[in-house]
Design an enzyme around this catalytic site. Structure first.
Site, mmCIF file in Angstrom:
data_model
loop_
_atom_site.group_PDB
_atom_site.id
_atom_site.type_symbol
_atom_site.label_atom_id
_atom_site.label_comp_id
_atom_site.label_asym_id
_atom_site.label_seq_id
_atom_site.Cartn_x
_atom_site.Cartn_y
_atom_site.Cartn_z
ATOM 1 N N CYS A 205 26.231 61.917 -55.065
ATOM 2 C CA CYS A 205 26.186 63.372 -54.895
ATOM 3 C C CYS A 205 27.372 63.931 -54.113
ATOM 4 O O CYS A 205 27.625 65.134 -54.160
ATOM 5 C CB CYS A 205 24.888 63.772 -54.214
ATOM 6 S SG CYS A 205 23.399 63.303 -55.132
ATOM 7 N N HIS A 285 32.750 57.502 -43.927
ATOM 8 C CA HIS A 285 32.107 56.457 -44.727
ATOM 9 C C HIS A 285 31.455 55.444 -43.800
ATOM 10 O O HIS A 285 32.096 54.910 -42.898
ATOM 11 C CB HIS A 285 33.168 55.763 -45.595
ATOM 12 C CG HIS A 285 32.622 55.122 -46.833
ATOM 13 N ND1 HIS A 285 31.565 54.259 -46.815
ATOM 14 C CD2 HIS A 285 32.989 55.235 -48.126
ATOM 15 C CE1 HIS A 285 31.305 53.848 -48.047
ATOM 16 N NE2 HIS A 285 32.150 54.438 -48.867
ATOM 17 N N HIS A 369 28.863 81.075 -43.384
ATOM 18 C CA HIS A 369 28.004 80.582 -44.456
ATOM 19 C C HIS A 369 28.078 79.054 -44.496
ATOM 20 O O HIS A 369 29.147 78.467 -44.274
ATOM 21 C CB HIS A 369 28.429 81.151 -45.812
ATOM 22 C CG HIS A 369 28.701 82.621 -45.783
ATOM 23 N ND1 HIS A 369 27.694 83.563 -45.693
ATOM 24 C CD2 HIS A 369 29.873 83.313 -45.812
ATOM 25 C CE1 HIS A 369 28.229 84.766 -45.685
ATOM 26 N NE2 HIS A 369 29.553 84.649 -45.753
ATOM 27 N N HIS A 373 23.857 70.219 -48.549
ATOM 28 C CA HIS A 373 23.508 69.289 -49.623
ATOM 29 C C HIS A 373 22.058 69.497 -50.060
ATOM 30 O O HIS A 373 21.127 69.378 -49.263
ATOM 31 C CB HIS A 373 23.701 67.859 -49.098
ATOM 32 C CG HIS A 373 23.323 66.793 -50.078
ATOM 33 N ND1 HIS A 373 24.240 66.186 -50.897
ATOM 34 C CD2 HIS A 373 22.130 66.219 -50.369
ATOM 35 C CE1 HIS A 373 23.633 65.274 -51.639
ATOM 36 N NE2 HIS A 373 22.348 65.277 -51.340
ATOM 37 N N ASN A 406 18.202 68.797 -58.048
ATOM 38 C CA ASN A 406 19.346 68.036 -57.536
ATOM 39 C C ASN A 406 20.285 67.769 -58.706
ATOM 40 O O ASN A 406 20.014 66.900 -59.543
ATOM 41 C CB ASN A 406 18.863 66.731 -56.900
ATOM 42 C CG ASN A 406 19.995 65.926 -56.282
ATOM 43 O OD1 ASN A 406 21.166 66.100 -56.632
ATOM 44 N ND2 ASN A 406 19.663 65.041 -55.362
#
Length: 472
Positions: A205, A285, A369, A373, A406
């Site tokens: 995603c 990561h 704003h 996710h 999603n």
């Protein structure tokens, strides 16, 4: 990078000062009117040297600074009405699938009803067919419909000639056919032969944010004017899971069809028509941690059926990774008052025995704003808890999840379209896009609006925005 450039500028200025001051002194001393010119004070000569050094420094700065990156426009694919995947459509499809046991069906019903998805999301073509088999042909149909529709609308809005596209970046969470999706685009739109193409896959995603960051890195590092086409898509068809492993069944319940395309450029002449300017970006990561690495994992179940496992540990991993991410992002975007307040709380907790945890900075002071996710209701709620966001801030994420589900890599663009449909963004506003991905990755994009948001003809919310936000 900015610090290094500033140091280089200071070094160059100092060297120029050392060079030009003796040269000016020698020139003045040998002039016919030396007696008069010697009356000039040392301060004047120093001023001339400083002026020259300043000019060189300014020229050097503007010549070496990274190019500004602009989003000309973007578009989101909206499937036709007959592809709406309501609860009843989903129920009918899985019920006639003989591979699912009654216990498995009950589990999926429970997940669906808790997911936050509404009855207006869109499913892939195969679930509406009598055979209901997710074949490669259906996967290619899903990809072509989303990609071509998105690009067509984008080219129409921006009036960009396909021949002026220099780079094509296509990202898909897991679908990577041969020839590649970028080759599909090149062939369909007859792009120029020297166009550079990149295919990103397996990013989950977060790949939409990652692909935009990748495009920005290319444009910032080049002095050449370039246009980048970014396409973010996913294949629900080939990720359909027909086994009974519960962590793998979750994807059947929450993922829906979606695709988006955007045109990014470093052409300063396009600033007046561009929608937004990319101010900052960050990617972190946590793949070195085994728990994070396997939190969302594609593998075969005990029967050899391929699927993507979303473990119960996913929410914990997302929260942990987000905390690490904002520790790096916060000093780059927050106002000084928030940074000082946060630093004081950290020192208090560590050195003065204060048992309370360090405060969470108020990111609403940095952004007007926030695009969160929209991976699922639990993910949205966890992000809100970590960042101390109220219901008004997470409203666009919740409504996007309800309306489109999603959509994986393209989810932040559907949420961005919600802001535009509501006409909430104004010129000068700052927007934070935040997305998570397998690995485990967290990506952020920080935008500055260059014009007021507008509800364009292809906004996917056009026919329903008056119904949102939902009252319940």
């Amino acid at each position: 990078m900015k610090l290094q450039v500033n140091i280089q500028i200071l070094q160059l200025s100092f060297l120029a000062l050392l060079f030009f001051t003796p040269l000016l002194h020698k020139t003045i001393s040998s002039a016919p009117f030396a007696a008069v010119l010697h009356l000039l004070s040392a301060n004047l000569r120093l001023s001339l040297s400083c002026t020259i050094c300043t000019f060189i420094s300014i020229f050097y700065y503007f010549y070496t600074r990274p190019s500004q990156v602009y989003m000309l426009n973007y578009t989101c694919y909206k499937p036709p009405p007959h592809r709406k995947c309501s609860y009843q459509v989903a129920e009918n499809f899985v019920s006639r699938n003989a591979q699912f046991t009654e216990k498995t069906l009950d589990f999926m019903r429970n997940i669906y009803l808790k997911s936050g998805l509404g009855d207006e999301t869109y499913g892939p073509a195969f679930i509406f067919e009598e055979d209901g088999v997710p074949t490669l042909n259906y996967a290619m149909q899903e990809a072509e419909e989303g990609i071509f529709s998105s690009i067509d609308a984008l080219l129409l809005k921006t009036l960009i000639d396909p021949q002026s596209i220099d780079i094509v970046i296509v990202t898909s969470g897991s679908f990577s056919p041969t020839p590649s999706l970028s080759s599909l685009i090149l062939n369909h739109y007859i792009l120029k032969p020297d166009v550079k193409t990149y295919n990103l896959s397996g990013m989950g995603c977060s790949s939409g944010v990652i692909s935009m960051d990748f495009a920005a890195e290319i444009l910032r590092s080049s002095r050449k004017i370039q246009n980048v086409l970014v396409v973010v898509t996913e294949s629900i068809t080939l990720n359909w899971y027909s086994g009974d492993n519960r962590p793998m069944l979750v994807t059947n319940c929450i993922f829906r069809v979606g695709c988006a395309a955007a045109l990014i450029t470093n052409d300063p002449s396009h600033r007046r028509v561009a929608k937004m300017e990319l101010v900052d970006s960050l990617r972190t990561h946590d793949g070195a941690d085994d728990g994070a690495y396997r939190a969302a994992f594609q593998e075969e179940d005990e029967k050899g059926i391929n699927g993507i496992s979303l473990t119960k540990d996913l929410i914990r991993v997302a929260g942990m990774s987000l905390r690490k991410h904002i520790k790096i992002l916060a000093p780059r975007v927050l106002p000084l008052s928030q940074i000082v307040h946060y630093a004081y709380s950290v020192v208090s907790a560590k050195f003065w025995g204060d048992e309370s945890k360090p405060i969470v900075p108020d990111f609403k002071t940095a952004f007007e704003h926030i695009c969160i996710h929209t991976g699922g209701r639990a993910v949205i709620e966890n992000v809100a808890r970590v960042l101390k966001l109220d219901d008004e801030v997470i409203e666009p994420a919740r409504m996007t999840l309800n309306r489109f589900g999603n959509t994986s890599s393209s989810l932040v663009f559907y949420e961005l379209a919600y802001f535009e449909a509501k006409k909430r963004a104004k010129m000068g506003d700052r927007m934070w896009m935040l997305a998570f991905g397998t690995g485990f990755k967290v990506g952020s994009l920080v935008w500055k609006w260059l014009q007021n948001s507008s509800q364009e003809f292809d906004n996917p919310w056009n026919d329903c925005i008056q119904n949102y936000p939902l009252k319940t």
